[in-house]
Design a protein around this motif. Structure first.
Motif, PDB file in Angstrom:
ATOM      1  N   LYS A  84       0.333  -1.308  -0.305  1.00 61.02           N
ATOM      2  CA  LYS A  84       0.081   0.181   0.264  1.00 61.02           C
ATOM      3  C   LYS A  84       0.940   1.555  -0.039  1.00 61.02           C
ATOM      4  O   LYS A  84       2.031   1.406   0.726  1.00 61.02           O
ATOM      5  CB  LYS A  84      -0.665   0.237   1.017  1.00 61.02           C
ATOM      6  CG  LYS A  84      -2.002  -1.110   1.409  1.00 61.02           C
ATOM      7  CD  LYS A  84      -3.183  -1.424   1.974  1.00 61.02           C
ATOM      8  CE  LYS A  84      -3.996  -1.995   2.464  1.00 61.02           C
ATOM      9  NZ  LYS A  84      -5.302  -2.129   3.256  1.00 61.02           N
ATOM     10  N   GLU A 102       0.932  -4.846   4.727  1.00 59.42           N
ATOM     11  CA  GLU A 102       0.689  -5.605   5.432  1.00 59.42           C
ATOM     12  C   GLU A 102       0.122  -7.077   4.963  1.00 59.42           C
ATOM     13  O   GLU A 102       0.228  -6.928   3.460  1.00 59.42           O
ATOM     14  CB  GLU A 102      -1.156  -4.526   5.186  1.00 59.42           C
ATOM     15  CG  GLU A 102      -0.775  -3.294   5.821  1.00 59.42           C
ATOM     16  CD  GLU A 102      -2.590  -2.953   5.785  1.00 59.42           C
ATOM     17  OE1 GLU A 102      -3.514  -3.002   5.212  1.00 59.42           O
ATOM     18  OE2 GLU A 102      -2.310  -1.500   6.785  1.00 59.42           O
ATOM     19  N   ARG A 103      -0.115  -7.606   5.332  1.00 58.55           N
ATOM     20  CA  ARG A 103      -0.690  -8.789   5.489  1.00 58.55           C
ATOM     21  C   ARG A 103      -1.801  -8.683   4.723  1.00 58.55           C
ATOM     22  O   ARG A 103      -2.771  -8.182   5.246  1.00 58.55           O
ATOM     23  CB  ARG A 103      -0.766  -9.931   6.324  1.00 58.55           C
ATOM     24  CG  ARG A 103      -1.660 -11.202   6.601  1.00 58.55           C
ATOM     25  CD  ARG A 103      -1.497 -11.978   8.232  1.00 58.55           C
ATOM     26  NE  ARG A 103      -0.525 -12.550   8.395  1.00 58.55           N
ATOM     27  CZ  ARG A 103      -0.104 -12.089   9.715  1.00 58.55           C
ATOM     28  NH1 ARG A 103      -0.921 -12.611  10.974  1.00 58.55           N
ATOM     29  NH2 ARG A 103       1.433 -12.691  10.706  1.00 58.55           N
ATOM     30  N   TYR A 104      -2.265  -9.582   3.915  1.00 57.51           N
ATOM     31  CA  TYR A 104      -3.544  -9.870   3.363  1.00 57.51           C
ATOM     32  C   TYR A 104      -4.690 -10.309   3.874  1.00 57.51           C
ATOM     33  O   TYR A 104      -4.433 -11.649   3.716  1.00 57.51           O
ATOM     34  CB  TYR A 104      -3.243 -10.010   1.494  1.00 57.51           C
ATOM     35  CG  TYR A 104      -4.547  -9.617   0.926  1.00 57.51           C
ATOM     36  CD1 TYR A 104      -4.994  -8.391   0.457  1.00 57.51           C
ATOM     37  CD2 TYR A 104      -5.009 -10.961   0.247  1.00 57.51           C
ATOM     38  CE1 TYR A 104      -6.452  -8.610  -0.448  1.00 57.51           C
ATOM     39  CE2 TYR A 104      -6.204 -11.058  -0.444  1.00 57.51           C
ATOM     40  CZ  TYR A 104      -6.957  -9.367  -0.970  1.00 57.51           C
ATOM     41  OH  TYR A 104      -7.952  -9.743  -1.167  1.00 57.51           O
ATOM     42  N   LEU A 105      -5.402 -10.203   4.087  1.00 57.80           N
ATOM     43  CA  LEU A 105      -7.047 -10.693   4.494  1.00 57.80           C
ATOM     44  C   LEU A 105      -7.765 -10.858   3.304  1.00 57.80           C
ATOM     45  O   LEU A 105      -7.773 -10.775   3.064  1.00 57.80           O
ATOM     46  CB  LEU A 105      -7.420  -9.886   5.824  1.00 57.80           C
ATOM     47  CG  LEU A 105      -6.593  -8.876   6.665  1.00 57.80           C
ATOM     48  CD1 LEU A 105      -7.240  -8.357   7.969  1.00 57.80           C
ATOM     49  CD2 LEU A 105      -5.933 -10.025   7.565  1.00 57.80           C
ATOM     50  N   PRO A 144     -11.891 -10.359   4.081  1.00 55.12           N
ATOM     51  CA  PRO A 144     -12.586  -9.038   5.525  1.00 55.12           C
ATOM     52  C   PRO A 144     -13.709  -8.513   5.387  1.00 55.12           C
ATOM     53  O   PRO A 144     -14.002  -8.027   4.028  1.00 55.12           O
ATOM     54  CB  PRO A 144     -11.417  -8.077   5.648  1.00 55.12           C
ATOM     55  CG  PRO A 144     -11.303  -8.068   3.977  1.00 55.12           C
ATOM     56  CD  PRO A 144     -10.996  -9.469   3.531  1.00 55.12           C
ATOM     57  N   HIS A 175     -15.581  -4.366   5.197  1.00 51.07           N
ATOM     58  CA  HIS A 175     -14.993  -3.309   5.450  1.00 51.07           C
ATOM     59  C   HIS A 175     -15.703  -2.741   6.209  1.00 51.07           C
ATOM     60  O   HIS A 175     -17.068  -1.871   6.206  1.00 51.07           O
ATOM     61  CB  HIS A 175     -15.091  -2.026   4.915  1.00 51.07           C
ATOM     62  CG  HIS A 175     -14.997  -0.581   4.248  1.00 51.07           C
ATOM     63  ND1 HIS A 175     -14.152  -0.154   4.217  1.00 51.07           N
ATOM     64  CD2 HIS A 175     -15.345   0.366   5.477  1.00 51.07           C
ATOM     65  CE1 HIS A 175     -13.692   0.832   4.181  1.00 51.07           C
ATOM     66  NE2 HIS A 175     -14.666   1.229   5.000  1.00 51.07           N
ATOM     67  N   GLN A 227     -18.630  -2.563  -1.575  1.00 53.55           N
ATOM     68  CA  GLN A 227     -17.236  -1.615  -2.632  1.00 53.55           C
ATOM     69  C   GLN A 227     -17.085  -1.971  -4.320  1.00 53.55           C
ATOM     70  O   GLN A 227     -17.018  -3.350  -4.187  1.00 53.55           O
ATOM     71  CB  GLN A 227     -17.033  -0.599  -1.590  1.00 53.55           C
ATOM     72  CG  GLN A 227     -15.934  -1.835  -1.362  1.00 53.55           C
ATOM     73  CD  GLN A 227     -15.107  -1.112  -0.185  1.00 53.55           C
ATOM     74  OE1 GLN A 227     -13.758  -1.037  -0.559  1.00 53.55           O
ATOM     75  NE2 GLN A 227     -14.935  -1.108   0.796  1.00 53.55           N
ATOM     76  N   HIS A 275     -13.096   0.600  -4.267  1.00 48.92           N
ATOM     77  CA  HIS A 275     -12.352   0.865  -3.310  1.00 48.92           C
ATOM     78  C   HIS A 275     -13.440   1.937  -3.361  1.00 48.92           C
ATOM     79  O   HIS A 275     -13.581   3.284  -2.346  1.00 48.92           O
ATOM     80  CB  HIS A 275     -11.609   1.403  -2.809  1.00 48.92           C
ATOM     81  CG  HIS A 275     -10.877   0.337  -3.065  1.00 48.92           C
ATOM     82  ND1 HIS A 275      -9.927  -0.469  -2.933  1.00 48.92           N
ATOM     83  CD2 HIS A 275      -9.391   0.210  -4.191  1.00 48.92           C
ATOM     84  CE1 HIS A 275      -9.716  -1.983  -2.743  1.00 48.92           C
ATOM     85  NE2 HIS A 275      -8.664  -1.755  -3.794  1.00 48.92           N
TER      86      HIS A 275
HETATM   87  C1  MV4 Z   1      -7.415  -4.805   2.726  1.00 50.47           C
HETATM   88  C2  MV4 Z   1      -7.874  -5.536   2.313  1.00 50.47           C
HETATM   89  C3  MV4 Z   1      -7.020  -7.102   2.849  1.00 50.47           C
HETATM   90  N1  MV4 Z   1      -5.757  -6.862   3.033  1.00 50.47           N
HETATM   91  N2  MV4 Z   1      -5.914  -4.662   3.465  1.00 50.47           N
HETATM   92  C4  MV4 Z   1      -8.160  -1.405   1.693  1.00 50.47           C
HETATM   93  C5  MV4 Z   1      -9.487  -0.173   1.493  1.00 50.47           C
HETATM   94  C6  MV4 Z   1     -11.249  -0.697   1.465  1.00 50.47           C
HETATM   95  N3  MV4 Z   1     -11.437   0.504   0.030  1.00 50.47           N
HETATM   96  C7  MV4 Z   1     -10.549  -2.333   0.872  1.00 50.47           C
HETATM   97  N4  MV4 Z   1      -9.352  -2.147   1.208  1.00 50.47           N
HETATM   98  C8  MV4 Z   1      -9.124  -3.444   1.444  1.00 50.47           C
HETATM   99  N5  MV4 Z   1      -8.020  -3.287   1.910  1.00 50.47           N
HETATM  100  C9  MV4 Z   1      -5.139  -5.869   3.911  1.00 50.47           C
HETATM  101  N6  MV4 Z   1      -4.080  -5.758   4.233  1.00 50.47           N
HETATM  102  C10 MV4 Z   1      -9.389  -6.037   1.107  1.00 50.47           C
HETATM  103  C11 MV4 Z   1      -9.552  -4.624   1.307  1.00 50.47           C
HETATM  104  C12 MV4 Z   1     -10.970  -4.490  -0.146  1.00 50.47           C
HETATM  105  C13 MV4 Z   1     -11.987  -4.869   1.119  1.00 50.47           C
HETATM  106  C14 MV4 Z   1     -12.127  -4.963   2.258  1.00 50.47           C
HETATM  107  C15 MV4 Z   1     -13.535  -4.867   2.907  1.00 50.47           C
HETATM  108  C16 MV4 Z   1     -14.527  -5.164   2.184  1.00 50.47           C
HETATM  109  C17 MV4 Z   1     -14.074  -4.706   0.614  1.00 50.47           C
HETATM  110  C18 MV4 Z   1     -13.164  -5.026  -0.136  1.00 50.47           C
HETATM  111  C19 MV4 Z   1     -12.568  -4.944  -1.475  1.00 50.47           C
HETATM  112  C20 MV4 Z   1     -11.683  -4.593  -2.061  1.00 50.47           C
HETATM  113  C21 MV4 Z   1     -10.739  -4.502  -1.433  1.00 50.47           C
END
Ligand code: MV4
Length: 605
Positions: free
Chosen positions: A159, A201-204, A207, A209, A233, A236
């Motif tokens: 990032k 960052e570790r990629y989850l 997850p 939001h 979303q 993003h």
């Molecule tokens: C993440 C991720 C997985 N791991 N970071 C960052 C900005 C936000 N708009 C979405 N972001 C994410 N950051 C790490 N370390 C996954 C996302 C992500 C996401 C998270 C929750 C719900 C929908 C998502 C869609 C695309 C990316």
């Protein structure tokens, strides 16, 4: 309390702030770029001052102009809304220097949260859980590989430190993908934030939001208003937000924990006003992602469930008054959902569909709120954010709120433009939404998206003749006044724009029937072979070469505009014979971007 406040923004959020000011008996001052001269927020403010024309850098982003108008108008405070200068520490500082209160947090809090690595370091020190990863910039690809292999494991997220909201965010599934992810995130950071610094960052894997609304005053009071789930979303950009999160996802205990994390994060930077702590929820684990140091687009869902006016509380806090309630007074009731009504065509990769709104009617009735700043005859400009309005509903639980949203979406009439209304109608009826899933599979699925397209109807004939009231705008010494004239319509207000203007939309002259939502559309055609750009921007990527055979709907190129990537797709199958715009070049709305000849005959050869 302030007597007069200047609103340094446009559209629905400018109107939202004006409404809050009116309820607090504060006089309002609007500032506007030329193309917003007749906008609702300009007419509604007690005073309005021109910022001139040109790109945003010359008007809504011009710190000197805005501060000097505030002084001239005698405004004691400036509300920045969201976007534009809202998270600009230099602007907050310039207001302070001019003796005007910036309605938001202190510049130091904006700055601390602006750098994602600095914010992560501060949060770690404050005991706020962050997504596992680095709090220091990662200098080289080699170092990134070492950290990923020895500390984080794959996949990793790379990032941009200056980023946020997903800009400059790349994923590497393995060691081989890391160099490209590193370069990509760094390049995007440089491009959008003039900072090539990246962190890991570790990629989850999947997850949610989940974010928490916080409010703080200048007397040391910090409260949270529960969470918002913004998991739906695309690229993003949030599309649907709800509060609270589905009850089987966030329990009262978890809500308490997330809320406390939000309050601790705000305390760590001496926050004042309304702010949002964004995070990722993975099972029961919650991790800080970033803090948005401003009022957010989706603040409304929280207002519906708490009954607290977040914008008014933010203004009170800036004026030095204590918050009007305590944490124990916050009671969450029922469920609220917000759908962003963008001028975009989901069936065509969310291509912006700027143009003129011919007919317009907002839904009403129980539990419905619309925050918008437009009406019939207004133009959705290709130069700004494509959000036309926000539709928010409240009901006693999630299932009923969903039914109410579907009812309200059906009531919503926006003629002349393609909007996300059909997309929202479709997604809210899926089993995935009902189950509270993040719906990422649907939003990425081109076929599913194509199925959201509404069959277009013929426009209704017969224009009504009537006496209309017309308001003319007069500018005297850069200040705006309105003059009303009553008479026959000349056809200038509701008529279609002059033909040929690519950004003008394909609005019919006659009043169209309800649900006629075509027009706008994707990139428009000149003749039948050439695609023209629907917006002004920068050629980000060209994905085909001259001579390539393409299918209708295939991705041709990506244009970057307003910090968003806009996919341009082939309007028909055939052979690409011309690609006049190279990557990195500026494009104006209406510029030809690709010529596709049908059949197998290759016009270029
Ligand atoms: C993440 C991720 C997985 N791991 N970071 C960052 C900005 C936000 N708009 C979405 N972001 C994410 N950051 C790490 N370390 C996954 C996302 C992500 C996401 C998270 C929750 C719900 C929908 C998502 C869609 C695309 C990316």
């Amino acid at each position: 309390m302030f007597k007069k406040v200047l609103i340094a923004n446009r559209g629905e959020i400018a109107l939202r702030v004006i409404r809050a000011c009116e309820e607090l008996s504060i006089a309002t001052v609007a500032v506007y770029a030329d193309q917003d001269r007749d906008a609702i927020f300009v007419r509604r403010a007690e005073e309005a001052y021109s910022l001139g024309g040109g790109p945003p850098s010359e008007n809504y982003l011009n710190i000197e102009k805005i501060v000097s108008i505030a002084k001239r108008a005698g405004a004691e405070g400036i509300h920045p809304g969201y976007g534009f200068l809202a998270e600009n520490a230099a602007f907050a500082a310039a207001c302070e220097e001019a003796g005007i209160v910036f309605i938001g947090p202190p510049p130091s809090a904006i700055e601390a949260m602006g750098s994602k690595t600095r914010a992560r370091e501060l949060m770690k020190q404050a005991g706020v859980p962050i997504v596992p990863g680095t709090t220091e910039p990662v200098e080289t690809v080699e170092e990134a590989i070492r950290i990923a292999e020895e500390e984080l494991g794959f996949p990793v997220a790379v990032k941009a430190a200056g980023g946020g909201g997903g800009k400059g965010f790349r994923v590497a599934l393995n060691k081989e993908e890391l160099p490209a992810a590193f370069e990509g995130a760094s390049r995007e950071g440089q491009k959008f934030f003039s900072d090539p610094t990246v962190y890991l960052e570790r990629y989850l894997p999947n997850p949610r939001h989940v974010e928490v609304q916080v409010l703080a005053d200048r007397h040391g009071n910090y409260v949270h208003l529960g969470e918002r789930d913004c998991s739906i979303q695309r690229r993003h950009q949030k599309l649907i937000e709800e509060s609270p999160a589905p009850e089987w996802i966030v329990t009262p205990e978890l809500r308490e924990k997330i809320g406390q994390i939000g309050v601790e994060a705000a305390k760590a930077v001496n926050y004042v006003g309304a702010g949002t702590v964004e995070g990722l929820l993975q099972g029961e684990e919650y991790f800080f992602l970033e803090m948005n140091t401003r009022v957010q687009v989706e603040h409304c869902v929280t207002e519906m469930t708490t009954g607290i006016d977040i914008v008014k509380e933010g203004i009170r806090a800036a004026a030095g008054e204590p918050l009007s309630f305590r944490q124990e007074d916050v009671v969450l009731r029922g469920h609220a959902i917000e759908c962003r009504i963008n001028a975009e065509d989901a069936a065509r990769n969310f291509t912006p569909t700027p143009g003129k709104i011919t007919t317009y009617r907002e839904p009403t009735g129980p539990g419905v709120r619309v925050d918008s700043g437009v009406g019939a005859g207004d133009e959705i400009s290709p130069n700004y954010d494509p959000m036309v309005a926000k539709l928010i509903v409240w009901d006693r639980d999630r299932a009923q709120a969903t039914a109410r949203m579907l009812r309200a979406l059906k009531e919503y009439e926006i003629g002349g433009l393609t909007t996300l209304i059909p997309f929202h109608e479709k997604i809210l009826q899926t089993k995935e939404w009902a189950a509270g899933e993040t719906c990422r599979n649907l939003i990425e699925d081109k076929e599913w998206l194509a199925s959201t397209a509404k069959p277009s109807e013929q426009p209704a004939g017969g224009e009504e003749r009537e006496v209309v009231e017309r308001t003319y705008t007069v500018e005297v010494s850069g200040r705006r006044f309105d003059v009303k004239v009553y008479g026959e319509p000349t056809g200038a207000v509701l008529a279609a724009p002059a033909n040929g203007a690519a950004a003008g939309g394909a609005a019919p002259a006659a009043r169209p029937r309800r649900s006629q939502r075509q027009g706008g559309g994707a990139a428009r055609q000149v003749g039948s072979d050439t695609i023209t750009s629907p917006l002004q921007g920068n050629m980000w990527k060209v994905l085909v070469k001259e001579g390539d055979t393409v299918e209708a709907g295939q991705l041709i190129c990506i244009i970057e505009a307003m910090k968003m990537e806009n996919e341009i797709t082939a309007h028909k199958s055939g052979v690409v014979v011309e690609l006049p715009v190279k990557e990195g070049q500026q494009i104006a709305a209406g510029d030809p971007i690709a010529t596709i000849k049908a059949g197998s005959e290759n016009g270029a050869g």
